[in-house]
Design an enzyme around this catalytic site. Sequence first.
Site, short mmCIF file in Angstrom:
data_model
loop_
_atom_site.label_atom_id
_atom_site.label_comp_id
_atom_site.label_asym_id
_atom_site.label_seq_id
_atom_site.Cartn_x
_atom_site.Cartn_y
_atom_site.Cartn_z
N GLY A 1 7.34 3.78 3.11
CA GLY A 1 7.70 4.72 4.15
C GLY A 1 9.12 5.19 4.01
N GLY A 2 9.59 5.94 5.00
CA GLY A 2 10.92 6.51 4.94
C GLY A 2 12.01 5.46 4.87
N LYS B 1 4.75 -2.09 8.48
CA LYS B 1 5.90 -1.52 7.78
C LYS B 1 7.09 -2.47 7.96
CE LYS B 1 7.15 2.88 8.27
NZ LYS B 1 7.82 4.06 8.87
N ASP C 1 10.22 15.69 9.92
CA ASP C 1 9.91 15.31 8.54
C ASP C 1 8.42 15.46 8.26
OD1 ASP C 1 10.31 14.51 5.96
OD2 ASP C 1 10.58 12.39 6.41
N VAL D 1 5.26 -0.59 3.22
CA VAL D 1 4.08 -0.73 4.06
C VAL D 1 3.09 -1.67 3.38
CG1 VAL D 1 2.26 0.48 5.31
CG2 VAL D 1 4.46 1.61 4.89
N GLY E 1 11.08 1.77 4.84
CA GLY E 1 10.49 0.46 4.70
C GLY E 1 9.27 0.48 3.81
N ILE F 1 0.81 -1.22 0.00
CA ILE F 1 0.00 0.00 0.00
C ILE F 1 0.84 1.26 0.00
CG2 ILE F 1 -2.04 -1.01 1.09
CD1 ILE F 1 -1.11 0.12 3.74
N GLY F 2 2.15 1.17 0.11
CA GLY F 2 2.96 2.38 0.09
C GLY F 2 4.37 2.12 0.56
#
Length: 921
Positions: A628-629, A647, A747, A633, A631, A625-626
């Site tokens: 991360g900074g 994640k 961030d 997800v 890892g 689904i996406g």
Amino acid sequence: MMSLLQKPFSKFLLLMFIPSFFAFPPNSSATSFGAATYVAAEGNKEAEALLKWKASLDDNHSQDVLSSWVGSSPCKWLGITCDNSRSVVNFSLPHFGLRGTLHSFNFSSFPNLRTLILSKNSLYGTIPSHISNLTKITYLDLCDNHFTGNIPLEIGLLTSLNFLCFCENNLTGLIPTSIGTLKHLSVLYLWGNKLSGFIPSSIWNMTMLTRLNLNRNNLYGSVPREIGQLEFLVELRLSSNNFTGHLPRDLCLGGLLVNFTAANNHFSGPIPKSLRNCTSLFRVRLEWNQLKGNISEDLGLYPNLNYVDLSHNDLSGELTWKWGGFHNLTGLKLSNNNITGEIPSELGKATGLQLIDLSSNLLKGTIPKELGQLKVLYSLTLHNNHLFGVLPIEIQMLSQLRVLNLASNNLDGSIPKQLGECSNLLQLNLSHNKFIGSIPSKIGFLHFLGDLDLSGNLLAGEIPSEIGQLKQLETMNLSHNKLSGSIPTTFVDLVSLTAVDISYNELEGPIPKIKGFIEAPLEAFMNNSGLCGNASGLKPCTLLTSRRKSNKIVILILFPLLGSLLLLLTMVGCLYFRHQTSRERISFLGERQSPLSFAVWGYEEEILHETIIQATNNFNSNNYIGKGGYGIVYRAMLPTGQVVAVKKLHPSREGELLDLRTFRNEIRMLIDIRHRNIVKLYGFCSLIEHSFLVYEFIERGSLKMNLSSEEQAMDLDWNRRLNVVKGVANALSYLHHDCSPPIIHRDISSSNVLLDSEYEAHVSDFGTARLLMPDSTNWTSFAGTFGYIAPELAYTMRVNEKCDVYSFGVVTMEVIMGMHPGDLISSLSASAFSSSSCSQINQQSLLKDVIDQRIPLPENGVAEGLVSIIKIAFACLLANPQSRPTMRQVASELIARRPPLPKSFSAITLEDLMPQTTVTG
């Protein structure tokens, strides 16, 4: 004739009034006293009902808001207006955060009430049937609350109603047929609920109806053809339901229809021919249906048209309209149809166009150079057609262009260097064409570029080093070309890069030592001449370049020795980690913190670990689904039915964590945080083979994704956007002022703000967060996302909470503008709000031209809220950190009463909103 039952009653009434009549002579002061007594009694009755309802509200905030409600005279209370007889006629408390129900509200105590407005609060429960006692009410607005249950059948008794708004609640069931008795109703807003069933045909009886909005429900079936007979209809919105059949045939019968939206349904058949001569149309959205027809014949000339979207249908025909007559058109979307012919050069006469999407059609011919006349165009997408010829150099005249997608055509020639003049470009996709020559070095001037795709062409030569200047670049695809040489050393500055593909070229040498390249899969590098480096599947770059035989002998001797030593160290390391992980295989938050039932985490460690593995299908890409900074997800559904986000950290080639400190940092930051606007950490697992974090699942994804999607951005209306900003402000205020020691996120960006199903904001990704120690200098290594980082971090690495304040200001402007603010933010920040003008948007620019054009201009209190928030954002972007407000001040300002606008919203300029004095804190 009076009935037998009525006669005694009449005599009784006469007897009641006789004593009063004879007790005081006419015109005496006692007569006035009697009237005053009656009014006082009526006022006391209303005051008693209001105070009873106030006492039923849930929280202290609601009680504080209504602190003026004391005594027995409600006419001076907050939100209350009385008539000359001191009877309550208006009750208006919108957007005050009131929490409670209407069950104890005695509507019968208000015989003269004309207006009831309780919108944008937190009221819940059902809408009581006894609301029908408001027999004189003309304006009823309960929008944007949490009401459940059915619309009461008794709503049909409010026959004086002119305005009825139940939108943005959780109402279910059918639209009652009794609603057809409201013959004076002009406005009916039921959008944003869970209503089902058919539209009742009795709606035809509401002959005075001008606005009908049923968007975003679960309504189905065909739309009654009687709607077409509502000749005063100005607005008809039916989008995002399950309607079938044909659109009403006689729409625009009265020639007044302005807004017509029926997108995201299952409508079939033709576009109603009655729309051809409907010159009043301002906005038309019919996308994502199965409509058929010839647009050349079914659509006419619309001098007032501002936005049209007919995408994702089965329409044919050509773009043969007289485009010079579309003076007000800002958005044209006809993608995913069967439209043929050429793009007419006359389209350049529709000079107000900001968005053109003609992608996925059967268009042929060249791209007309006249499109360069569209000075305010910010998005041009023509991909997946049969266009050929060269890309006209007039494209450089499109100084506002943010998105240019010409992929999957037959364009040829070289990529014009003038493309580098489009300095505001965020996305450039020229993939799968027949472009030749080299990549223009001036692409390196596109400093805000986030996505670059030149794949699938015939480009040759070396990659220009200037591309290394694109510090906001997130994705880059140069694959399937004939590029040669080595990757420029300047690419080490591409710190925002997360996805890269340079496969199927003739590249050689080392890859850059940055995350985007190191974490890329082998497929991103395959079929090149000789790439090497520290990435999956690549050979390491050797430092021994001499070909002398002696060196070869050294290598032959040295490598086996080093290999043996490495094998020995690996074995020792494995034994050590095996010992460590046998003691602590997995860790999850305990009962005191996890909102999940503890039984979910109550399995044995190995079983629990396997539960997560199974729930993600062994971290299968289908669950992705996406990113991360640090890892990837995944979505995971646990055996209990609970959906969570997992994640998984990026492993290195040796199987160890790439950044164990960042992993531990996020756990440390989130383990004790519980705030409604901060993503919740449920648990974590630290194993050699799998290390992951388990969070609550946030349904709608990142704010950036919602803003970049045309459809999702349209649903993100001004009320929701203002609420998103408030949510982020509340989260940061909590981190900075309610945590000990304070936490600095470092961030804050639109990628790290997630939206749930109710569009509530949740701040995420605490991998780079820092505790602000009071006795420390708080120097730090560089962190954050380019475009959101405070300017002082360019010359100092000392972090404090004002860095987050600046990032909050950028995100706020992104929410308001619908895209990263780019030049506007950098210019305002760099000049500290001096009198110098911005490169593209100066201080005299009208606010209405700067905000997101995809949604209607804000009205009434929403406009005041928007102006207030932009003023706050500008203060947060001041160059001097000490002049920025604190997040506690920001959060307080966002809930304060808003002053009325000094002039109309359409006349407000950016200069009007800039801070006149500094705010310290």
